[in-house]
Design an enzyme around this catalytic site. Structure first.
Site, PDB file in Angstrom:
ATOM      1  N   SER A  98      37.832  40.512  51.729  1.00  0.00           N
ATOM      2  CA  SER A  98      37.146  40.977  50.518  1.00  0.00           C
ATOM      3  C   SER A  98      35.650  41.199  50.689  1.00  0.00           C
ATOM      4  O   SER A  98      34.851  40.804  49.831  1.00  0.00           O
ATOM      5  CB  SER A  98      37.400  40.018  49.354  1.00  0.00           C
ATOM      6  N   SER A  99      35.296  41.830  51.783  1.00  0.00           N
ATOM      7  CA  SER A  99      33.884  42.172  51.961  1.00  0.00           C
ATOM      8  C   SER A  99      33.429  43.121  50.842  1.00  0.00           C
ATOM      9  O   SER A  99      32.298  43.001  50.353  1.00  0.00           O
ATOM     10  CB  SER A  99      33.655  42.812  53.335  1.00  0.00           C
ATOM     11  N   ASP A 142      48.942  40.668  42.133  1.00  0.00           N
ATOM     12  CA  ASP A 142      47.900  40.687  41.085  1.00  0.00           C
ATOM     13  C   ASP A 142      47.971  41.926  40.192  1.00  0.00           C
ATOM     14  O   ASP A 142      47.791  41.843  38.981  1.00  0.00           O
ATOM     15  CB  ASP A 142      46.488  40.478  41.665  1.00  0.00           C
ATOM     16  N   HIS A 148      50.006  41.000  46.760  1.00  0.00           N
ATOM     17  CA  HIS A 148      50.628  42.147  46.076  1.00  0.00           C
ATOM     18  C   HIS A 148      51.348  41.702  44.805  1.00  0.00           C
ATOM     19  O   HIS A 148      52.407  42.219  44.472  1.00  0.00           O
ATOM     20  CB  HIS A 148      51.534  42.934  47.030  1.00  0.00           C
ATOM     21  N   ASP A 153      40.464  39.703  44.147  1.00  0.00           N
ATOM     22  CA  ASP A 153      39.324  39.521  45.056  1.00  0.00           C
ATOM     23  C   ASP A 153      38.030  39.298  44.280  1.00  0.00           C
ATOM     24  O   ASP A 153      37.248  38.392  44.576  1.00  0.00           O
ATOM     25  CB  ASP A 153      39.170  40.754  45.954  1.00  0.00           C
ATOM     26  N   GLY A 193      36.032  44.822  56.557  1.00  0.00           N
ATOM     27  CA  GLY A 193      37.335  45.446  56.817  1.00  0.00           C
ATOM     28  C   GLY A 193      38.337  44.473  57.418  1.00  0.00           C
ATOM     29  O   GLY A 193      39.315  44.888  58.027  1.00  0.00           O
ATOM     30  N   ARG A 238      36.720  36.034  50.226  1.00  0.00           N
ATOM     31  CA  ARG A 238      37.820  35.139  49.849  1.00  0.00           C
ATOM     32  C   ARG A 238      38.934  35.234  50.878  1.00  0.00           C
ATOM     33  O   ARG A 238      39.057  36.227  51.596  1.00  0.00           O
ATOM     34  CB  ARG A 238      38.368  35.469  48.461  1.00  0.00           C
TER      35      ARG A 238
HETATM   36  C1  GLA Z   1      43.717  43.717  48.205  1.00  0.00           C
HETATM   37  C2  GLA Z   1      43.411  44.043  46.751  1.00  0.00           C
HETATM   38  C3  GLA Z   1      43.852  42.897  45.823  1.00  0.00           C
HETATM   39  C4  GLA Z   1      45.283  42.483  46.102  1.00  0.00           C
HETATM   40  C5  GLA Z   1      45.525  42.278  47.592  1.00  0.00           C
HETATM   41  C6  GLA Z   1      46.962  42.011  47.909  1.00  0.00           C
HETATM   42  O1  GLA Z   1      42.938  42.660  48.650  1.00  0.00           O
HETATM   43  O2  GLA Z   1      42.039  44.272  46.581  1.00  0.00           O
HETATM   44  O3  GLA Z   1      43.671  43.252  44.496  1.00  0.00           O
HETATM   45  O4  GLA Z   1      46.178  43.403  45.560  1.00  0.00           O
HETATM   46  O5  GLA Z   1      45.103  43.400  48.358  1.00  0.00           O
HETATM   47  O6  GLA Z   1      47.348  40.789  47.367  1.00  0.00           O
END
Ligand code: GLA
Length: 360
Positions: free
Chosen positions: A123-124, A19, A17, A165, A119, A10
């Protein structure tokens, strides 16, 4: 016959920051997948000789196209974080999280491959978790699927992530970004105007494991102890917080929730200029008040903002490295603003995870 579990990465257009305090986020699933091709292990029939670990119903065996080694563990999982190679922790975490909820977990053997940069803040790990949950035979609504996979991340690593994510990977809708209320878990798809393109530029590869992410979560909790839930707070109450650092963190979260609402409205109204303005404001807030950007990311935002046709740029995801996301006209020459060798990807909003049994 093999089955295929597919889950996308995604990119978050705005709302970072927020969620883990039940705030608003606005991500989209992208057209880059993690795929597990697998066979579910059949149950042993009574009297049948015990099978090998790679085919037992109570065992998992998984290789990867992207990493060395074979992940092998027995079910139920007792310590997901101890599984090696380390990418296997996420898979084991899912099995452990399903067991915690008394969901049946079925072993499988297979091979995983991913198109999601690892990385890179796309959201891998969530994509791997969601694909693994499908391979384990999870059969729940998407909110439960996401909650299980979020818990898996907590069991596997020291990152107390929110649900964005995993929920985005599970619930993505083609051509749409998702307005997600992380308190109610309501997901509202919002169409992205066809004339607008979303680009991702990788600034640096990193992991949130060992980063200041948990400290940010703790600082937001400290703010909430003083002024109540940040998702309900206004800037006036945030400004009453005595400690300077905690006050800045609260200011970011409260203002970011507002920007997410405004951004969604701007997209619906087709107002790309306003959407872009909100992205820059979000980046500034993350950089100054939340301190999750880096010098390199700030410079990239600055450089890319000068490219003709660019409406907005901001860091995306957890930060401390990773990617910036760009909202631009279809033909904006993004590559001209970055040095040779930098990963620049045009991404399109994609459907969420799915399970398929191909004809063979
Ligand atoms: C990472 C976390 C999410 C979210 C973002 C920041 O991707 O896995 O849950 O907190 O950082 O928005």
């Amino acid at each position: 016959m093999s089955s295929v579990a597919r889950a996308p990465g995604r990119v978050n257009l705005i709302g970072d920051h927020t969620d883990y305090t039940g705030g608003l986020v606005f991500p989209m699933a992208i057209d880059r997948d993690t795929t597990i091709v697998f066979e579910q292990s059949p149950e042993n029939s009574p009297g049948e000789p015990t099978r090998s670990a790679s085919t037992r119903a109570d065992a998992v065996s998984l290789t990867s196209e992207n990493f060395e080694g074979t992940v092998q563990f027995d079910l139920p999982v007792t310590d997901a974080a101890a599984v090696r190679p380390t990418w296997g922790r996420y898979v084991a975490g899912v099995a452990a999280a399903m067991t915690e909820r008394s969901l049946p977990v079925r072993g499988f053997h297979g091979r995983v491959a991913t198109e999601v940069p690892i990385g890179g803040g796309l959201s891998s790990s969530a994509a791997l978790e969601v694909a693994a949950a499908l391979a384990f035979g999870i059969d729940t609504d998407v909110a439960t699927l996401a909650a299980v996979c979020r818990r898996a991340e907590h069991l596997a690593t020291s990152v107390p992530c929110g649900i964005m994510d995993q929920l985005t990977s599970a619930a993505g809708v083609k051509d749409h970004a998702l307005l997600i209320d992380c308190h109610t878990l309501d997901v509202t798809p919002v169409r992205i105007p066809e004339s607008l393109a979303v680009w991702v530029v990788e600034i640096s590869s990193r992991t949130l494991d060992g980063s200041e992410y948990p400290a940010r979560v703790a600082q937001c909790a400290a703010a909430e102890r003083e002024i109540g839930p940040l998702r309900l707070a206004d800037l006036e109450s945030a400004d009453r917080i005595a400690d300077r650092t905690i006050r800045s963190r609260a200011r970011h979260v409260v203002s970011e929730n507002e920007r997410v609402r405004d951004f969604a409205a701007a997209l619906v109204a087709g107002d790309a200029r306003e959407a872009g303005r909100l992205m820059y404001a979000s980046h500034r807030s993350l950089s100054r008040d939340f301190e999750t950007s880096t010098k390199q990311m700030d410079e990239a935002v600055d450089g890319i903002s000068r490219v003709p046709g660019v409406h907005g740029v901001r860091m995306t995801g957890g930060g401390f490295g990773g990617c910036v996301v760009v909202l631009a006209e279809d033909d904006a020459p993004i590559g001209t603003a970055v040095s040779a060798g930098t990963l620049v990807m045009r991404v399109r909003a994609a459907d969420g995870a799915s399970l398929a049994t191909p004809l063979s």
